[in-house]
Design an enzyme around this catalytic site. Sequence first.
Site, PDB file in Angstrom:
ATOM      1  N   ARG A  40     -23.548 124.201  62.956  1.00  8.96           N
ATOM      2  CA  ARG A  40     -24.553 125.098  63.525  1.00  8.96           C
ATOM      3  C   ARG A  40     -24.445 125.068  65.042  1.00  8.96           C
ATOM      4  O   ARG A  40     -24.626 124.032  65.661  1.00  8.96           O
ATOM      5  CB  ARG A  40     -25.965 124.685  63.103  1.00  8.96           C
ATOM      6  CG  ARG A  40     -27.038 125.679  63.564  1.00  8.96           C
ATOM      7  CD  ARG A  40     -28.414 125.287  63.058  1.00  8.96           C
ATOM      8  NE  ARG A  40     -29.018 124.210  63.845  1.00  8.96           N
ATOM      9  CZ  ARG A  40     -30.168 123.612  63.545  1.00  8.96           C
ATOM     10  NH1 ARG A  40     -30.820 123.959  62.449  1.00  8.96           N
ATOM     11  NH2 ARG A  40     -30.640 122.658  64.307  1.00  8.96           N
ATOM     12  N   SER A 109     -32.382 129.670  54.090  1.00 10.44           N
ATOM     13  CA  SER A 109     -33.581 129.022  54.612  1.00 10.44           C
ATOM     14  C   SER A 109     -34.828 129.756  54.128  1.00 10.44           C
ATOM     15  O   SER A 109     -34.871 130.986  54.146  1.00 10.44           O
ATOM     16  CB  SER A 109     -33.569 129.018  56.142  1.00 10.44           C
ATOM     17  OG  SER A 109     -32.520 128.213  56.632  1.00 10.44           O
ATOM     18  N   LYS A 138     -33.991 122.878  67.328  1.00 15.83           N
ATOM     19  CA  LYS A 138     -34.045 124.299  67.003  1.00 15.83           C
ATOM     20  C   LYS A 138     -35.346 124.857  67.568  1.00 15.83           C
ATOM     21  O   LYS A 138     -36.327 125.040  66.841  1.00 15.83           O
ATOM     22  CB  LYS A 138     -33.953 124.524  65.487  1.00 15.83           C
ATOM     23  CG  LYS A 138     -33.700 126.002  65.144  1.00 15.83           C
ATOM     24  CD  LYS A 138     -33.541 126.197  63.645  1.00 15.83           C
ATOM     25  CE  LYS A 138     -33.267 127.663  63.338  1.00 15.83           C
ATOM     26  NZ  LYS A 138     -33.249 127.947  61.888  1.00 15.83           N
TER      27      LYS A 138
END
Length: 213
Positions: A40, A109, A138
């Site tokens: 990510r 998600s 995040k």
Amino acid sequence: MRRFDLSLYLVLDPDLCAVHSMAQTARLAVAGGVTMVQLRDKAATTAALVETGRELKAALAGTGVPLIVNDDMEAAVAIDADGFHGGQDDVPAEVARQRLGPGRILGLSVETEAAVEAIDVGVVDYVGVGPVFATPTKPDHKQPIGLDGLARLVRLCPLPSVAIGGLKQAHAAPVLASGAGGMAVVSAICGQPDPQAAARSLSRSIEAWRLSH
């Protein structure tokens, strides 16, 4: 057959992996017990993701641990990754499945009951549920749902689930007690002085809970 184990899911963060590269962190973490690895990097270009992803593929070769790419479908295809993980605002799951083909892993998600109810179980393989807690890795995450919210969504979810969002070793027991199939971590491994030891401690906590239940 798409096989995977959500028990200890490492989400790599490029900023936290400044000392140990993402490839080195992944290799060490898998040696310590990590069962899935996700690349990510929201700031990277597709080309940069592909370069990193190929390094990760080489680092994970022979381990049997899947490499999942977050958000960037083009990179996932170019890397020949084992799977793709998208959010509610990313590529629609049906489109992602068409691009991936039937043999790769597709994660999604979910943060709300509505998102869980909308899951197409014929398309998606697993869900990431959270964020459980607020996390600086995040900053644009949705409102944290807490452990109670995690348990509620996991109960509703028709697919294997992994909890994510600010999780540390102390959360292993309550996360597993919620019914989740495992926990996804970032800073609990990335940026740690010894990623292998950090992963081993987490893995042992997960195994200890399962043995006692």
